[in-house]
Design an enzyme around this catalytic site. Structure first.
Site, mmCIF file in Angstrom:
data_model
loop_
_atom_site.group_PDB
_atom_site.id
_atom_site.type_symbol
_atom_site.label_atom_id
_atom_site.label_comp_id
_atom_site.label_asym_id
_atom_site.label_seq_id
_atom_site.Cartn_x
_atom_site.Cartn_y
_atom_site.Cartn_z
ATOM 1 C CD GLU A 1 2.153 -1.613 9.855
ATOM 2 O OE1 GLU A 1 3.034 -2.473 10.052
ATOM 3 O OE2 GLU A 1 1.797 -1.300 8.700
ATOM 4 C CE LYS B 1 4.674 -7.824 8.435
ATOM 5 N NZ LYS B 1 4.116 -7.179 7.324
ATOM 6 C CG HIS C 1 3.295 -6.934 12.669
ATOM 7 N ND1 HIS C 1 3.271 -6.020 11.632
ATOM 8 C CD2 HIS C 1 4.356 -6.580 13.437
ATOM 9 C CE1 HIS C 1 4.276 -5.177 11.761
ATOM 10 N NE2 HIS C 1 4.949 -5.501 12.852
ATOM 11 C CG ASN C 2 0.937 -5.733 8.398
ATOM 12 O OD1 ASN C 2 1.944 -5.965 9.055
ATOM 13 N ND2 ASN C 2 0.981 -5.544 7.093
ATOM 14 C CB SER D 1 7.542 -6.621 10.267
ATOM 15 O OG SER D 1 7.225 -5.268 10.555
HETATM 16 C C1 6PG Z 1 5.887 -4.036 7.833
HETATM 17 C C2 6PG Z 1 4.755 -3.307 7.160
HETATM 18 C C3 6PG Z 1 4.725 -3.670 5.710
HETATM 19 C C4 6PG Z 1 3.931 -2.728 4.827
HETATM 20 C C5 6PG Z 1 2.459 -2.747 5.120
HETATM 21 C C6 6PG Z 1 1.768 -1.466 4.763
HETATM 22 O O1 6PG Z 1 5.582 -4.750 8.778
HETATM 23 O O2 6PG Z 1 7.034 -3.844 7.447
HETATM 24 O O3 6PG Z 1 3.551 -3.651 7.741
HETATM 25 O O4 6PG Z 1 4.314 -4.998 5.618
HETATM 26 O O5 6PG Z 1 4.453 -1.458 4.868
HETATM 27 O O6 6PG Z 1 1.902 -3.767 4.367
HETATM 28 O O7 6PG Z 1 0.436 -1.749 4.764
HETATM 29 P P1 6PG Z 1 -0.660 -0.818 4.122
HETATM 30 O O8 6PG Z 1 -0.186 -0.454 2.745
HETATM 31 O O9 6PG Z 1 -1.876 -1.647 4.116
HETATM 32 O O10 6PG Z 1 -0.718 0.368 5.027
#
Ligand code: 6PG
Length: 468
Positions: free
Chosen positions: A190, A183, A186-187, A129
């Site tokens: 996010e 991860k 984590h997302n 990430s």
């Molecule tokens: C990270 C982000 C990265 C990516 C996401 C975006 O941790 O650096 O999460 O993995 O930008 O996958 O996810 P979406 O396209 O589903 O918003």
């Protein structure tokens, strides 16, 4: 030739930046990409004294790597990962290591581990990430699976990772697909926090008519105290950016239909399977989906019109409550994701140490925030804490801010601004702290119409009643 320490397949910005980061730490690196421009960009972007070479030939790429070879895949999740593995395997030797650094779906990782084990190839998944900048100057990395293989590469990853208080934001997390699972969650977090921030923005701008300048200022201020975090920081920057062509604020020109690559949805889907409640992350996925129904929303906006409600609080009072409400909801979002990890770790035998997860999320990653240190401390106090809401320190901070969360949600309801992240965060908190929930009634209803039986609080056994 065979003198390169590390190879990456997929020289998009992430792959290239990660290799340049390694080159900065004196590793000799090689890259493979079928696109000749991307392959040659690696050497061009590296410093003259660095050994970084890209190629379009898989044979040449493999021959450049020191044995046992270490190859990371940074290609889109799904079929491209399987194709990359299939094209590499015939060229590799037993004992070589393949690392999947993408956002792969964790059951795929389990399958690939089994398939490659048969061939004598070590394979592990490692969520990365931090986006392009993170890859270049210090990401947070979430490895799981083959511990022996990870240990061999630990010096490389610790060198390139983001550092917080001198500690690298990478550590071995657990067995099997643990790295990709962590991860994924984590997302999910996010998604939840991004939704929460968008609700703050919507409430202030559309609901209360705050100017863009005032919003920019507020996010900049928020990034100075206990809300300091990457997502708050970039929101302040994004809200300031003007469009080169029109001179207008760029964010106001961007379509409101959100896209998603799938990790948030997987988090929600798997949480349902595990019966791990994460209502705010679910709501965040739902809101991105709802945003796609633009035409229907435009039609509905004309039919389902507002009944404006006045409010009596001053702007300063609202901003004070909002800051506390944001803190409250943010903590509840992390609580949901971390509780899901606690449950998943038991279900999948990952052996996760949530203190380590909180530790490596403190820097480099998209959800980095000062509150992660509070979570790390909470898990240091109790390694098996099922939910951070049960930690005394965190609990106290929520009790102190809950009234603001209630007030902000009431205001949003009055203004007709959708705030499902705030509302589900509060609902989660209120349900979680309910000694007795209303689910006794649901059990009674189930027994009424389906003879599904129920249990009683005053005696043991299973009961069924003829209700009418
Ligand atoms: C990270 C982000 C990265 C990516 C996401 C975006 O941790 O650096 O999460 O993995 O930008 O996958 O996810 P979406 O396209 O589903 O918003």
């Amino acid at each position: 030739m065979e003198n390169h320490d590390f190879g990456v397949v997929g020289l998009g910005v992430m792959g290239r930046n990660l290799l340049l980061n390694m080159a900065d730490h004196k590793f000799a690196v090689a890259g493979l990409d079928l696109d000749a421009e991307k392959a040659s960009a690696l050497a061009t972007e590296a410093k003259p004294d660095q050994d970084a070479k890209g190629t379009t030939s898989a044979e040449e790429f493999v021959s450049m790597l020191r044995k046992p070879r270490a190859i990371m895949l940074l290609v889109p999740a799904g079929k491209p990962v399987d194709s990359a593995i299939a094209s590499l395997v015939p060229l590799l030797d037993k004992g070589d290591i393949i690392i999947d650094g993408g956002n792969s779906y964790f059951p795929d990782t389990n399958r690939r581990i089994a398939e490659l084990e048969e061939k004598g190839i070590h394979f592990f998944g490692m969520g990365i990430s931090g986006g392009e900048k993170g890859a270049r100057f210090g990401p947070s990395m979430m490895p799981g699976g083959d511990k022996q293989a990870y240990e061999r590469l630990r010096p490389v990853f610790e060198a390139i990772a983001a550092k917080v208080d001198g500690e690298p934001c990478v550590t071995y997390l657990g067995a099997g697909s643990a790295g990709n699972y962590v991860k994924m969650v984590h997302n999910g977090i996010e998604y939840g926090i991004m939704q929460l921030i968008s609700e703050v923005y919507d409430l202030l701008k559309r609901g209360l008519g705050f100017s863009d300048e005032k919003l920019q200022q507020m996010f900049a201020e928020w990034n100075e105290g206990e809300l300091k975090s990457f997502l708050i920081e970039i929101t302040g920057i994004v809200l300031k950016k003007t469009d080169d062509e029109t001179g207008k604020l760029l964010v106001n020109l961007i379509s409101d239909q959100a896209k998603a690559k799938g990790t948030g949805k997987w988090t929600s889907q798997n949480a349902m399977d595990l019966q791990a409640p994460i209502p705010t992350i679910d709501a965040a996925v739902n809101m991105r989906d709802l945003s796609k129904y633009k035409e229907e929303r435009v039609e509905a906006s004309k039919k389902l019109t507002d009944t404006p409600t006045a409010h009596t609080s001053s702007d300063d009072e609202i901003l004070k409550s909002l800051k506390e409400a944001y803190y409250f909801a943010m903590i509840n979002i992390y609580a949901q994701g971390l509780a899901q990890l606690h449950i998943a770790s038991k279900e999948y035998n990952y052996g996760l140490k949530l203190e380590d997860v909180a530790k490596i999320w403190r820097g480099g990653c998209i959800i980095r925030a000062v509150c992660l240190e509070d979570f790390r401390k909470a898990y240091a106090r109790n390694a098996d804490l099922p939910n951070i809401l049960l930690d005394d320190e965190i609990g106290k901070s929520l009790v102190a801010t809950q009234t603001s969360a209630r007030n902000v949600i009431k205001l949003a309801i009055d203004k007709g601004i959708p705030t499902p992240a705030f509302a589900t965060a509060l609902g989660y908190y209120d349900a979680y702290r309910s000694e007795r929930m209303a689910t006794n009634l649901i059990q009674a209803q189930r027994d009424y119409f389906g003879a599904h039986t129920y249990e009683r609080i005053d005696k043991t056994g299973t009961f069924h009643t003829k209700w009418d």
